[in-house]
Every structure is written in C-alpha cells, then in structure tokens.
Write an enzyme that holds these catalytic residues in place. Sequence first.
Site, PDB file in Angstrom:
ATOM      1  N   ARG A 182       0.822  -1.221   0.000  1.00  0.00           N
ATOM      2  CA  ARG A 182       0.000   0.000   0.000  1.00  0.00           C
ATOM      3  C   ARG A 182       0.853   1.267   0.000  1.00  0.00           C
ATOM      4  O   ARG A 182       0.470   2.291  -0.567  1.00  0.00           O
ATOM      5  CB  ARG A 182      -0.922  -0.023   1.234  1.00  0.00           C
ATOM      6  CG  ARG A 182      -2.048   1.015   1.223  1.00  0.00           C
ATOM      7  CD  ARG A 182      -2.979   0.789   2.397  1.00  0.00           C
ATOM      8  NE  ARG A 182      -4.217   1.548   2.284  1.00  0.00           N
ATOM      9  CZ  ARG A 182      -4.582   2.531   3.108  1.00  0.00           C
ATOM     10  NH1 ARG A 182      -3.785   2.874   4.103  1.00  0.00           N
ATOM     11  NH2 ARG A 182      -5.725   3.164   2.938  1.00  0.00           N
TER      12      ARG A 182
ATOM     13  N   ILE B 255      -6.814   7.041  -1.250  1.00  0.00           N
ATOM     14  CA  ILE B 255      -6.867   5.595  -1.046  1.00  0.00           C
ATOM     15  C   ILE B 255      -7.868   5.362   0.071  1.00  0.00           C
ATOM     16  O   ILE B 255      -7.701   5.877   1.174  1.00  0.00           O
ATOM     17  CB  ILE B 255      -5.488   5.039  -0.655  1.00  0.00           C
ATOM     18  CG1 ILE B 255      -4.425   5.426  -1.693  1.00  0.00           C
ATOM     19  CG2 ILE B 255      -5.547   3.517  -0.517  1.00  0.00           C
ATOM     20  CD1 ILE B 255      -3.018   5.024  -1.305  1.00  0.00           C
ATOM     21  N   SER B 256      -8.904   4.612  -0.194  1.00  0.00           N
ATOM     22  CA  SER B 256      -9.980   4.428   0.786  1.00  0.00           C
ATOM     23  C   SER B 256      -9.474   3.690   2.019  1.00  0.00           C
ATOM     24  O   SER B 256      -8.432   3.031   2.002  1.00  0.00           O
ATOM     25  CB  SER B 256     -11.137   3.655   0.162  1.00  0.00           C
ATOM     26  OG  SER B 256     -11.676   4.344  -0.944  1.00  0.00           O
ATOM     27  N   ALA B 257     -10.229   3.794   3.100  1.00  0.00           N
ATOM     28  CA  ALA B 257      -9.886   3.087   4.329  1.00  0.00           C
ATOM     29  C   ALA B 257      -9.890   1.586   4.056  1.00  0.00           C
ATOM     30  O   ALA B 257     -10.805   1.057   3.409  1.00  0.00           O
ATOM     31  CB  ALA B 257     -10.873   3.434   5.435  1.00  0.00           C
TER      32      ALA B 257
END
Length: 627
Positions: free
Chosen positions: A258, A291-293
């Site tokens: 990530r 970037i989403s949770a």
Amino acid sequence: MLSADPRAAGTVVVGSLAFGGGDAFSDVDLIVVVDPPIPVVLLADPFAGLGLPGVELYRRPKPRNAPAGGGYLAVAVELAGLPVLIDVYLWAATTAAVPAGGQVLTERTRLPRSGLGLLDLLATCPPDDASGSDPHDPATLLLLVQLAAKYHARGDRRRRAGICHQLHISDITGAGELRRLLDTRLAAVRPPPGRALAAVRRLLDVVSVLLKEVPVSISPDLQDRTPKQARQQLVDQLTARGWITQPAVAAAFAVVPRHLFAPEGTSIEAAYADDTVVTRRGPDGKTTSSISAPWLQAYMIEAAALRPGSRVLEIGSGGYNAALLAEVVGSAGTVVTVDIDAQVVANARTGLARAGYPQVQVICADGEHGYADGGSYDAVIVTVETSDVPPAWTRQLTADGVLVIPLRMRGHTRCLTLRPDGDHLVATAAVQCGFVSMQGHGRDPVRRVPLRGDDAVLVLDDTTTQVDGDALRAALDPSGVLRWSPVTAAIDDGSAFEAVHLWLASQPRPYGILTVDREKTAGLLDPQDRFFCPTLLTSDSFAYLTLHKQDTETWQFGAHGYGPAADTLVAELIDLLTVWNEQHRAGPGPRITVHPDGLPLPPTGSLRLLVPRRHTTTAITWPGRDQ
C-alpha cells in the site's frame, strides 16, 4: 521550558508519573499555577499558549474540570506513534495548592501543600462553568476509548468499568470491542479524525499484543516496522474486526504494498493505518482522490464475490484497490480501472508498475461510461460517491454480476451491494460510508444554503426540495420550539442512529441535511449529528433532530424547530420518530431498489420514497410491521 516562562508561578505533575510509577499507558496531569489575572491567550489555548511539546492529535475542552478562575484542556499528543494524554490545569495562584502525591517541578515561591488528592482539591474550587463536553464529539470518544484501553491494559477493572459506563457500553473483555466501537461511531464523521484515530487504533493494537488478545505481528518499535510487518498487522486488525472473512482477501492485503501508492513522504504507519490516505487535492484544498480506508476496501471486495478468473471493472482509480483486486482474481482474471483525472491515472500506473501489477488496465476516461472495450464484467466496483447509476454500469455487467456502489440518497450515502432482478437492481446489503464525489458527467453536486455563514449550512440533495434561504436565515433565533419524543437509544447503538437517519430521509416531503460548527453555534443549534443531521423543511421553516442525555444509560430523541411552521414541523418529526420506534425499529429495515428511468414501479402498500435522478430512480421502501 515552563520554569523559564514568567507567567508560571509553579508547575506540578500529578499521578503515577509523579512518584516514578509510570507505565506505557500513563497520562500526564499537569498543574500550571499562574498569577491572576490569567492571560486570555492561556485560557483560550493552554497547550499552545504554554508552548508544550508534541504533535497535537485532538483536544477535548471540558469547562467543569477547570478550577475557579482558571482553565482546563485535555490534549492528546503523538509520541513514538502512540497517543499520550496531557491534562493541563491552569490554576490561579490565589487558590492553587500542591495535591497529595503531586511532584513539584518548579515554583517561584513556595506553593501551599494540601492533604487532598487532585479531584478532591478541585472540588474545593468549583469551576465558573459547570458544563460538560459534547458527548458526540469525536475527540470525546477518542479520549474515553483511550482511557478504557489504559485501564484495560493495567488490569484496573473498576476504573475501566467507570469509563465504559460513560461510553454507554457494558464492561469490555478485550480491546477488540473498543475497535468496533470506534468503527461504529466514527464511520460517518466527516472529515474523519484521521491521524488521531490511527494513533488510538495503534494503542489498541499494542494493548491486544501485550495482553495476548490478538496475535498481531508487531515489532517493539512501531515506527521501525517493515512494510511486510505493517501489512500483516493490518490483516490481523481487519480480520479481528470482522471486515476480512475470506482467505483470498486476507492474502491480497498481506502482499500488496500500500505504501507504494501513497504520496511521497507518507510514513509506513500512515500508509498502513486503517484510514484514508489523501492522494490529490483540488485548488480549494478539498480531496479529489484518495486511497480508501482498508476496512471499507475489504468490505467492498468481499461483497463483489470475486473468485479466480473473475472480470472486474473499477470506477475511480488510485491503483492500490486495483492491485488488491488483481490478487483476488489471479492471473486468469481481468481488472480494468477507470478515472477521469489524468494525474490520478498516471499515479495509478506508476504505483501498479512499481508494485508488480502491469496486467491491470488503467484507463483515463469518464467513469460514467464504464469501459465497454473490456467486455462484460462479473463485478463493477465504484469507489467514488454517486447519486445515480449510469446505464453503462449495468449494461456491462454479466447476467448474474454484482454492482458495489456508494449511492447517495438525499444526502445519506450507503455502500450498496446491488444485483440484477429483472429490469431493476436490488440491494442485498448496505453499509454507511463516505467517498470523494464523482466528477464528469456523473457529477451531481448538492446545493448548500448557508444559514449562518459556514457555521451552519443546510444541504439539499434533491430537486424536489425548494426553500427560501433568506426566510430560513431570518427564522434562526435562540428560542425556537423544542420538544422531546418517547424514543430513546443507547449511544453505542450505531444501527439505531443510522436507521433513524434513513427513515427520516425516506419521507416523501421536503428534506435536507444540517451541518454545523458546534462551538460557533453553541446556544443556538444543537443537532444530533453535526455533519449529517436530518432536517424537515418548508420554504421558510425547519426542524432538525436533536438529542439529550435522559439518564446514565439512554439518550432521548427530540426535535428543534424554527420559523412560522416550527410547531408543525416539530410535531411531525416527533410523530415520525414514534412510528419508526413502534413499527420499524425491530424490523429488517428498508428495501432499496434501483430502477431505470421511465420504467413504471410496481405498486406497494408500504411507505416508499422515490429519489429520481437522470438515469434511474432509487426506491426506498419500508415494510409494514407485519410484512
């Protein structure tokens, strides 16, 4: 530092640190004695005014903790990646004393000593303002969860139970319950308390490891973790919280880097926190891509029911989610990700190449049109908030495909799992969420009606609701009409608050969302939710949902109205709350369906709201008590 401050007549530290008994979960109680009158700059902000060190995560003012004529501030600072609480008491020298067990750090002249403990000593100097803090304020929740974790780690059941009582939950058996509490109550907070929330979650992870509750892979120094260790810890967190249930999804989160998709300079801690990472902002500073949770990404991927060989289209690209999808569908599968922003597309391509996923197709195009050249897809996953379902998305699905989409309905966004059912789509699951809004042809901006500048704004999300902004602003006065309903809820019952919001939004009548700055509207507006408060409307009047503490266990719903029709609107809101409580609270909730524009809907004897958009009409149908 404080010894050199001419305003400090003395400083005292209280608590376990005062007698050398501190531990990793100690907080700091700091008394700063100041000659009266205490400067306004110190009263307004003791932390900044005194120049105390550390990066502030959040603060929680509570006037009733302040000694008479003084001030108080609870502030959390980040040290070594974890939150540390500092309680700062500003105490006038005329009444200040060193409490029993306190350690004097500095004193210009000798301070009187007291045989009373800090709390008992404070009781002898009651504050000028006895009001407490906002029970719905995210900082209050973060503080109480942090305290509960501290007492849990120490094995202090009595104090832990006392904090849990304030949280309106039964006593906990593990830190995982505190994680779920944060997820439930802070899920809809906008903007989310990102860094502070991540730090408190890291504290809960440390507690879990020390007490051997969750087998989290973690190094002694949180900031020295390798990306691989950080990924494994994230997987353990999401699995413990129930967001990851499928081995294939766990494996994907364990290997996709990530941090390679985050902006340069993002720490490993921030890159692998269970929180959003902003990757691009517009000229106004607002987030246009992120970037989403991870919890939400895991939920959406599992909802899509992917398997090796699946074909999936993602609308809204950042690269990381597409890489997760590529891991799940494997080498035999297909992943296409589309975004309208050329810079976002370039960043996604770079990240995917660095991470080793060149097979993902990254397309720069308007997501409203999907990507027909990719053929039919087993799933379409939308990672931007939209108020409509363009025909391309359903047309490009296979007959038994799945559409996972954050759909905004009258200001309330739910991540819906939609499946084809004849000529329309049926939601088989729904989770409250928040996303960056869609751009391009699918952009459907809400209307904002300022009631008191930016401090109080009415948000309208449908063309059928029309109001007179000047009349609403004129109606806003300190009195209004306030009434309480017979309906109550425990503050940790997040599902009740979520259901009430959607129930009130479902009424076929003028409706809006009230968002306020609580501090700047104190004494004037007190909505149940400061970001997404349901509001009934006429052209010149409004009534919003409010809440107050009924007893130690429950909170009571009410209505606060303004304008010529305030009495009527308040009565209607109270009636709606009562109907929900009696007929729908224990039921399955609403049935949400999405129908192509122009097609007739089958009749129903139940309450049904229709939300018409350009391409589709969303129907929210509440079954009767016996259905």
